[in-house]
Scaffold this motif. Sequence first.
Motif, PDB file in Angstrom:
ATOM      1  N   VAL A  16      14.542  41.048  66.195  1.00 47.13           N
ATOM      2  CA  VAL A  16      15.814  40.867  66.112  1.00 47.13           C
ATOM      3  C   VAL A  16      16.564  42.376  66.743  1.00 47.13           C
ATOM      4  N   ALA A  17      17.404  42.080  67.560  1.00 43.37           N
ATOM      5  CA  ALA A  17      18.213  43.360  68.087  1.00 43.37           C
ATOM      6  C   ALA A  17      18.853  44.073  67.112  1.00 43.37           C
ATOM      7  N   ALA A  18      18.720  45.468  66.819  1.00 48.58           N
ATOM      8  CA  ALA A  18      19.557  46.049  65.760  1.00 48.58           C
ATOM      9  C   ALA A  18      19.381  47.619  66.040  1.00 48.58           C
ATOM     10  N   ARG A  19      20.343  48.365  65.802  1.00 49.24           N
ATOM     11  CA  ARG A  19      20.584  49.753  65.827  1.00 49.24           C
ATOM     12  C   ARG A  19      21.400  50.244  64.760  1.00 49.24           C
ATOM     13  N   SER A  20      21.142  51.557  64.775  1.00 53.34           N
ATOM     14  CA  SER A  20      22.049  52.288  63.425  1.00 53.34           C
ATOM     15  C   SER A  20      23.457  52.789  64.106  1.00 53.34           C
ATOM     16  N   ARG A  21      24.264  52.774  63.337  1.00 55.27           N
ATOM     17  CA  ARG A  21      25.783  53.353  63.740  1.00 55.27           C
ATOM     18  C   ARG A  21      26.199  54.407  62.969  1.00 55.27           C
ATOM     19  N   VAL A  22      26.566  55.458  63.699  1.00 56.74           N
ATOM     20  CA  VAL A  22      26.882  56.580  62.719  1.00 56.74           C
ATOM     21  C   VAL A  22      28.374  56.828  62.938  1.00 56.74           C
ATOM     22  N   GLY A  23      28.914  56.885  61.464  1.00 59.42           N
ATOM     23  CA  GLY A  23      30.406  57.230  61.506  1.00 59.42           C
ATOM     24  C   GLY A  23      30.830  57.796  60.076  1.00 59.42           C
ATOM     25  N   PHE A  24      31.816  57.102  59.494  1.00 65.94           N
ATOM     26  CA  PHE A  24      32.439  57.338  58.138  1.00 65.94           C
ATOM     27  C   PHE A  24      32.873  56.523  57.384  1.00 65.94           C
ATOM     28  N   VAL A  68      32.766  73.280  53.932  1.00 68.69           N
ATOM     29  CA  VAL A  68      32.059  73.659  55.433  1.00 68.69           C
ATOM     30  C   VAL A  68      31.922  72.247  56.315  1.00 68.69           C
ATOM     31  N   PHE A  69      31.358  71.492  55.364  1.00 73.48           N
ATOM     32  CA  PHE A  69      30.740  70.083  56.317  1.00 73.48           C
ATOM     33  C   PHE A  69      31.844  69.174  56.384  1.00 73.48           C
ATOM     34  N   ARG A  70      33.035  69.425  57.149  1.00 67.75           N
ATOM     35  CA  ARG A  70      34.044  68.527  57.378  1.00 67.75           C
ATOM     36  C   ARG A  70      34.978  68.962  58.447  1.00 67.75           C
ATOM     37  N   GLY A  71      36.002  68.247  58.962  1.00 71.99           N
ATOM     38  CA  GLY A  71      36.791  68.750  59.922  1.00 71.99           C
ATOM     39  C   GLY A  71      36.407  68.461  61.314  1.00 71.99           C
ATOM     40  N   ALA A  72      37.103  69.027  62.458  1.00 69.94           N
ATOM     41  CA  ALA A  72      37.010  68.537  63.642  1.00 69.94           C
ATOM     42  C   ALA A  72      35.557  69.007  64.143  1.00 69.94           C
ATOM     43  N   ARG A  73      35.039  70.049  63.810  1.00 69.45           N
ATOM     44  CA  ARG A  73      33.529  70.470  64.323  1.00 69.45           C
ATOM     45  C   ARG A  73      32.808  69.182  63.600  1.00 69.45           C
ATOM     46  N   PHE A  74      32.713  68.792  62.302  1.00 67.17           N
ATOM     47  CA  PHE A  74      31.951  67.769  61.870  1.00 67.17           C
ATOM     48  C   PHE A  74      32.064  66.512  62.579  1.00 67.17           C
ATOM     49  N   VAL A  75      33.097  65.893  62.994  1.00 66.96           N
ATOM     50  CA  VAL A  75      33.404  64.986  63.411  1.00 66.96           C
ATOM     51  C   VAL A  75      32.909  64.963  65.128  1.00 66.96           C
ATOM     52  N   PHE A  76      33.015  65.932  65.618  1.00 67.41           N
ATOM     53  CA  PHE A  76      32.716  66.116  66.933  1.00 67.41           C
ATOM     54  C   PHE A  76      31.136  66.013  67.039  1.00 67.41           C
ATOM     55  N   ASP A  77      30.370  66.756  66.011  1.00 68.25           N
ATOM     56  CA  ASP A  77      28.802  66.570  65.959  1.00 68.25           C
ATOM     57  C   ASP A  77      28.549  65.016  65.693  1.00 68.25           C
ATOM     58  N   GLN A  78      29.106  64.459  64.938  1.00 66.56           N
ATOM     59  CA  GLN A  78      28.714  63.157  64.343  1.00 66.56           C
ATOM     60  C   GLN A  78      28.898  62.308  65.578  1.00 66.56           C
ATOM     61  N   VAL A  79      29.606  62.450  66.626  1.00 63.85           N
ATOM     62  CA  VAL A  79      29.724  61.607  67.798  1.00 63.85           C
ATOM     63  C   VAL A  79      28.556  61.797  68.451  1.00 63.85           C
ATOM     64  N   ILE A  80      27.861  63.029  68.430  1.00 64.87           N
ATOM     65  CA  ILE A  80      26.787  63.112  69.214  1.00 64.87           C
ATOM     66  C   ILE A  80      25.457  62.470  68.698  1.00 64.87           C
ATOM     67  N   TYR A  81      25.487  62.474  67.194  1.00 60.41           N
ATOM     68  CA  TYR A  81      24.776  61.749  66.501  1.00 60.41           C
ATOM     69  C   TYR A  81      24.772  60.185  66.569  1.00 60.41           C
ATOM     70  N   GLU A  82      26.107  59.869  66.926  1.00 62.33           N
ATOM     71  CA  GLU A  82      26.461  58.347  67.056  1.00 62.33           C
ATOM     72  C   GLU A  82      25.682  58.055  68.423  1.00 62.33           C
ATOM     73  N   ILE A  83      25.928  58.528  69.582  1.00 59.79           N
ATOM     74  CA  ILE A  83      25.278  58.082  70.605  1.00 59.79           C
ATOM     75  C   ILE A  83      24.022  58.249  70.643  1.00 59.79           C
ATOM     76  N   ALA A  84      23.188  59.274  70.194  1.00 57.15           N
ATOM     77  CA  ALA A  84      21.960  59.353  70.013  1.00 57.15           C
ATOM     78  C   ALA A  84      21.098  58.214  69.379  1.00 57.15           C
ATOM     79  N   HIS A  85      21.801  57.898  68.223  1.00 56.08           N
ATOM     80  CA  HIS A  85      21.277  56.564  67.483  1.00 56.08           C
ATOM     81  C   HIS A  85      21.464  55.416  68.233  1.00 56.08           C
TER      82      HIS A  85
END
Length: 300
Positions: free
Chosen positions: A109-117, A198-215
Amino acid sequence: MSTSIDHARHTPYSDPGRHAERLAAVPADPAALSAVARNVIVHYLASGAELPVATRGDINARWLEHLLTLDQARHPAPLAKRRRLVDRVQGCCRDHTLFSVGVLRSHGVAARSRVGFAGYFIDGWHHDHVIVEAWIDGRWRRFDSEIEHPRATIPNPLDIGHCDLDTPGFVTAAQVWAGYRRGGVDPETYGVGPDVPVFRGARFVFDQVIYEIAHRFGDELLLWDAWGRIGEPGSPVTEEDAVWMDEIARLLLASDRGDADAERALLERYRADPGLHPGPSVLQASPFGDPTIEVDLASR
């Protein structure tokens, strides 16, 4: 080089290795496999139980084969056989999802992980979160294998609809970034938790997008790994980086709308851009405050 990803094939991270038979014995049904995922893995922070200090290193099991080896050393039995909560492998949403994705891929089955909030844990707060997205009944169906029972904010954890930013459901990191750049999102309400400054805000969201595309493209790395343009927690995002990210988020959102050209462009960009794609090693931080280490990704 292929211009597409076969999400029904294992990645190095989801490959069960020597535990292939054990994993293949888990049913592909989302409800059944989610129950087994929760039986094998316990959230290292959110279980409500005092978990053993001796096994807290479980959280760095980036390879599913390693995670299953930890489990089988404690429970040399089928994965559905009940484990005591305190004896389960310590992990987080990324690990529940990787386990579930591994089961689905083992069944073709095609499956992938999605990163977000996720906005369904605490009213008014959006926790960083990883959920499953699988091709079921002719569509990409999202489900949260970490949640056992429905709740008011997520009436069906086994079929989470695609939500907008005004809904207390699951939204991708790219959605949040785009909303922030439009001025419609307060990034200070997106992060690890309302009590973690510390782990919130624009920097945190920015980094999460990189995790999202990697996953999305099979590099299902730990949520405390760093590479490329992932920055120091709490550091400002430069305008140059923000403009760079705007294009990445645009391609991600277009891909989610079914734009095949955007999906191909995104994959090409991911493979070519060292700001997005991890190299031969990553820096592994620690949610427990342990020293950051460099990890060779070829040393599985």
